[in-house]
Design an enzyme around this catalytic site. Structure first.
Site, PDB file in Angstrom:
ATOM      1  N   GLN A 133      51.109  18.167  -5.161  1.00  0.00           N
ATOM      2  CA  GLN A 133      50.572  17.782  -6.471  1.00  0.00           C
ATOM      3  C   GLN A 133      51.297  16.581  -7.076  1.00  0.00           C
ATOM      4  OE1 GLN A 133      50.716  22.082  -7.863  1.00  0.00           O
ATOM      5  NE2 GLN A 133      48.942  21.341  -9.002  1.00  0.00           N
ATOM      6  N   CYS A 184      44.576  25.226 -12.588  1.00  0.00           N
ATOM      7  CA  CYS A 184      45.435  24.375 -11.751  1.00  0.00           C
ATOM      8  C   CYS A 184      45.694  23.068 -12.483  1.00  0.00           C
ATOM      9  CB  CYS A 184      44.748  24.104 -10.412  1.00  0.00           C
ATOM     10  SG  CYS A 184      45.752  23.108  -9.296  1.00  0.00           S
ATOM     11  N   LEU A 185      46.928  22.622 -12.424  1.00  0.00           N
ATOM     12  CA  LEU A 185      47.298  21.374 -13.096  1.00  0.00           C
ATOM     13  C   LEU A 185      46.601  20.170 -12.463  1.00  0.00           C
ATOM     14  CD1 LEU A 185      51.115  22.067 -13.590  1.00  0.00           C
ATOM     15  CD2 LEU A 185      49.309  22.153 -15.333  1.00  0.00           C
ATOM     16  N   HIS A 200      48.622  30.760  -4.625  1.00  0.00           N
ATOM     17  CA  HIS A 200      48.002  29.514  -5.110  1.00  0.00           C
ATOM     18  C   HIS A 200      48.848  28.304  -4.658  1.00  0.00           C
ATOM     19  CE1 HIS A 200      46.060  27.148  -8.575  1.00  0.00           C
ATOM     20  NE2 HIS A 200      47.088  26.388  -8.250  1.00  0.00           N
ATOM     21  N   GLU A 201      50.162  28.421  -4.785  1.00  0.00           N
ATOM     22  CA  GLU A 201      51.043  27.292  -4.420  1.00  0.00           C
ATOM     23  C   GLU A 201      51.108  27.096  -2.905  1.00  0.00           C
ATOM     24  OE1 GLU A 201      51.588  25.539  -6.802  1.00  0.00           O
ATOM     25  OE2 GLU A 201      51.453  26.974  -8.447  1.00  0.00           O
ATOM     26  N   HIS A 217      48.255  25.114  -1.756  1.00  0.00           N
ATOM     27  CA  HIS A 217      48.420  23.665  -1.970  1.00  0.00           C
ATOM     28  C   HIS A 217      49.135  23.027  -0.784  1.00  0.00           C
ATOM     29  CE1 HIS A 217      46.948  22.755  -5.980  1.00  0.00           C
ATOM     30  NE2 HIS A 217      47.683  23.693  -6.564  1.00  0.00           N
TER      31      HIS A 217
HETATM   32  O1  GNR Z   1      49.982  26.758 -14.384  1.00  0.00           O
HETATM   33  C1  GNR Z   1      49.269  27.356 -13.585  1.00  0.00           C
HETATM   34  N1  GNR Z   1      48.706  28.537 -13.942  1.00  0.00           N
HETATM   35  C2  GNR Z   1      48.063  29.383 -13.056  1.00  0.00           C
HETATM   36  C3  GNR Z   1      47.285  30.403 -13.590  1.00  0.00           C
HETATM   37  C4  GNR Z   1      46.628  31.271 -12.769  1.00  0.00           C
HETATM   38  C5  GNR Z   1      46.738  31.122 -11.402  1.00  0.00           C
HETATM   39  C6  GNR Z   1      47.482  30.108 -10.857  1.00  0.00           C
HETATM   40  C7  GNR Z   1      48.143  29.234 -11.685  1.00  0.00           C
HETATM   41  S1  GNR Z   1      49.096  27.967 -11.010  1.00  0.00           S
HETATM   42  C8  GNR Z   1      48.990  26.762 -12.258  1.00  0.00           C
HETATM   43  C9  GNR Z   1      49.878  25.587 -11.950  1.00  0.00           C
HETATM   44  C10 GNR Z   1      49.397  24.903 -10.694  1.00  0.00           C
HETATM   45  O2  GNR Z   1      48.421  24.218 -10.635  1.00  0.00           O
HETATM   46  N2  GNR Z   1      50.084  25.141  -9.611  1.00  0.00           N
HETATM   47  O3  GNR Z   1      49.682  24.624  -8.446  1.00  0.00           O
HETATM   48 NI    NI Z   2      47.553  24.368  -8.580  1.00  0.00          NI
END
Ligand code: GNR
Ligand code: NI
Length: 175
Positions: A51, A92-93, A134-135, A138
């Protein structure tokens, strides 16, 4: 310390696979510190190196409410996943403003290295389990909408375009 630029979907680096970290040097420690600062500033509960345009297997996380739970995972792996699946609304950011429900195992066992290369393991459940998965996605070039059906993913992409158009419009109004 420095704030890093967070790439927005569909930047190609977000779709690429990150390579293992092999050198546990000062550059790695600086990157991890900058990623934590960037995550807290966003604010977010996790951030993967892809990211911030770095194709190395590094993740930072903090799912606590008071910044007391910071974790740095280098070369993380999921050793095993529980049978039970849970539905969680994810954001996701790199897809700012979009929230969609994703089903994942509710618990995972994780192995990673710390900034000195020492291996450690932990069990994750709840938001931490969601976030770790989730990470790790990525790092393999995957974002959360890749878990949706083709139709739902297409709808989510349209929603994201709409969110971005609205933001752009609001910015024009301000100026
Ligand atoms: O900040 C984040 N919040 C979140 C909320 C629910 C499931 C996953 C996340 S990860 C996200 C930050 C992000 O994009 N990490 O890759
Ligand atoms: Ni994310």
């Amino acid at each position: 310390m420095a704030l890093l630029n967070i790439l927005q979907y569909p930047h190609p680096t977000l779709a690429a696979k990150a390579a293992p970290v092999t050198e546990f040097n000062d550059d790695l420690k600086t990157l991890a510190a900058d990623m934590l600062e960037t995550m807290y500033a966003a604010p977010g509960v996790g951030l993967a190196a892809n990211q911030v345009n770095v194709l190395r297997r590094i993740v930072v996380l903090d799912v606590s409410e008071d910044k007391s739970g910071q974790m740095v995972l280098v070369n993380p792996e999921i050793l095993s996943s529980g049978e039970e699946l849970v539905d969680h609304e994810e954001g996701c950011l790199s897809l700012k403003g979009l929230y969609e429900h994703v089903k994942r195992p509710s618990a995972v066992k994780v192995r990673a290295q710390d900034l000195d290369g020492n291996l450690f393991e932990f069990d994750a459940e709840g938001l931490l389990a969601v976030c770790v998965q989730h990470e790790l996605d990525h790092l393999d070039g995957k974002v959360f909408i890749d878990h949706l059906s083709r139709m739902k993913k297409e709808r989510a992409r349209m929603k994201l375009l709409k969110i971005r158009r609205k933001r752009e419009h609001e910015r024009e109004e301000e100026a």
